[in-house]
Design an enzyme around this catalytic site. Structure first.
Site, PDB file in Angstrom:
ATOM      1  N   GLU A   1      52.723   2.717 -39.411  1.00 32.76           N
ATOM      2  CA  GLU A   1      51.282   2.500 -39.554  1.00 32.76           C
ATOM      3  C   GLU A   1      50.695   2.193 -38.186  1.00 32.76           C
ATOM      4  O   GLU A   1      51.311   1.494 -37.385  1.00 32.76           O
ATOM      5  CB  GLU A   1      51.033   1.341 -40.526  1.00 32.76           C
ATOM      6  CG  GLU A   1      49.615   0.900 -40.654  1.00 32.76           C
ATOM      7  CD  GLU A   1      48.662   1.989 -41.106  1.00 32.76           C
ATOM      8  OE1 GLU A   1      47.629   2.174 -40.442  1.00 32.76           O
ATOM      9  OE2 GLU A   1      48.937   2.655 -42.126  1.00 32.76           O
TER      10      GLU A   1
ATOM     11  N   LEU B   1      50.655   8.492 -47.696  1.00 34.45           N
ATOM     12  CA  LEU B   1      49.908   7.787 -48.725  1.00 34.45           C
ATOM     13  C   LEU B   1      48.499   7.458 -48.236  1.00 34.45           C
ATOM     14  O   LEU B   1      48.318   6.656 -47.328  1.00 34.45           O
ATOM     15  CB  LEU B   1      50.640   6.504 -49.108  1.00 34.45           C
ATOM     16  CG  LEU B   1      52.124   6.684 -49.451  1.00 34.45           C
ATOM     17  CD1 LEU B   1      52.794   5.347 -49.683  1.00 34.45           C
ATOM     18  CD2 LEU B   1      52.282   7.594 -50.643  1.00 34.45           C
TER      19      LEU B   1
ATOM     20  N   ASN C   1      52.094   5.088 -33.690  1.00 31.64           N
ATOM     21  CA  ASN C   1      51.360   6.313 -33.986  1.00 31.64           C
ATOM     22  C   ASN C   1      52.395   7.385 -34.307  1.00 31.64           C
ATOM     23  O   ASN C   1      52.954   8.009 -33.406  1.00 31.64           O
ATOM     24  CB  ASN C   1      50.488   6.717 -32.803  1.00 31.64           C
ATOM     25  CG  ASN C   1      49.623   7.909 -33.102  1.00 31.64           C
ATOM     26  OD1 ASN C   1      49.882   8.668 -34.038  1.00 31.64           O
ATOM     27  ND2 ASN C   1      48.589   8.094 -32.309  1.00 31.64           N
ATOM     28  N   SER C   2      52.659   7.578 -35.575  1.00 38.96           N
ATOM     29  CA  SER C   2      53.691   8.541 -35.972  1.00 38.96           C
ATOM     30  C   SER C   2      53.310   9.963 -35.575  1.00 38.96           C
ATOM     31  O   SER C   2      54.176  10.813 -35.396  1.00 38.96           O
ATOM     32  CB  SER C   2      53.949   8.474 -37.477  1.00 38.96           C
ATOM     33  OG  SER C   2      52.796   8.852 -38.201  1.00 38.96           O
TER      34      SER C   2
ATOM     35  N   ASP D   1      43.902   8.868 -43.499  1.00 34.06           N
ATOM     36  CA  ASP D   1      42.496   8.961 -43.103  1.00 34.06           C
ATOM     37  C   ASP D   1      42.048  10.410 -43.217  1.00 34.06           C
ATOM     38  O   ASP D   1      42.675  11.303 -42.642  1.00 34.06           O
ATOM     39  CB  ASP D   1      42.340   8.467 -41.668  1.00 34.06           C
ATOM     40  CG  ASP D   1      40.894   8.280 -41.262  1.00 34.06           C
ATOM     41  OD1 ASP D   1      40.012   8.911 -41.876  1.00 34.06           O
ATOM     42  OD2 ASP D   1      40.647   7.511 -40.319  1.00 34.06           O
TER      43      ASP D   1
END
Length: 119
Positions: free
Chosen positions: A5, A58, A38-39, A61
């Protein structure tokens, strides 16, 4: 399981929730964690090629403006990064409450040669 996240408050909430679950259920939830990252930029730094069997997106944004679509966590240019981390037969799970985003995600995954829709 690891949650990734970018927002501090969400990451801290998940850390507290995991800690509470471990306290109320001794010996369980030891293989769960969350990391603030930041994946979209760094997922290859966390996982090796073919390491993942499942990935969950899930309520990402939606980035409604067309010029911001490139910032969506599932997009044509990021699917190569995601595909790199997947084992053969890996499954992507997605959920959103924004119909337009759900259709976008489905079309991106459908158009990518490394992904196929599973009914």
């Amino acid at each position: 399981m690891i949650g990734m996240e970018i927002r501090d408050k969400v990451t801290e909430f998940v850390k507290e929730r995991i800690s509470a679950l471990r306290t109320t259920n001794p010996g369980q939830y030891q293989n769960n964690s969350v990391v603030r990252t930041n994946s979209m930029k760094y997922i290859p730094n966390y996982f090796e090629k073919g390491q993942l069997t499942k990935m969950f997106f899930l309520f990402p944004d939606p980035h409604f403006k067309e010029k911001s679509h490139r910032r969506r966590v599932i997009s044509p240019h990021l699917l190569d990064e995601h595909a790199y981390t997947f084992a053969v037969g890996g499954i992507v799970y997605t959920i959103t409450d924004v119909e337009e985003l759900g259709e976008w995600v489905e079309s991106c995954l459908d158009e990518h040669p490394m992904f196929e829709l599973v009914p």
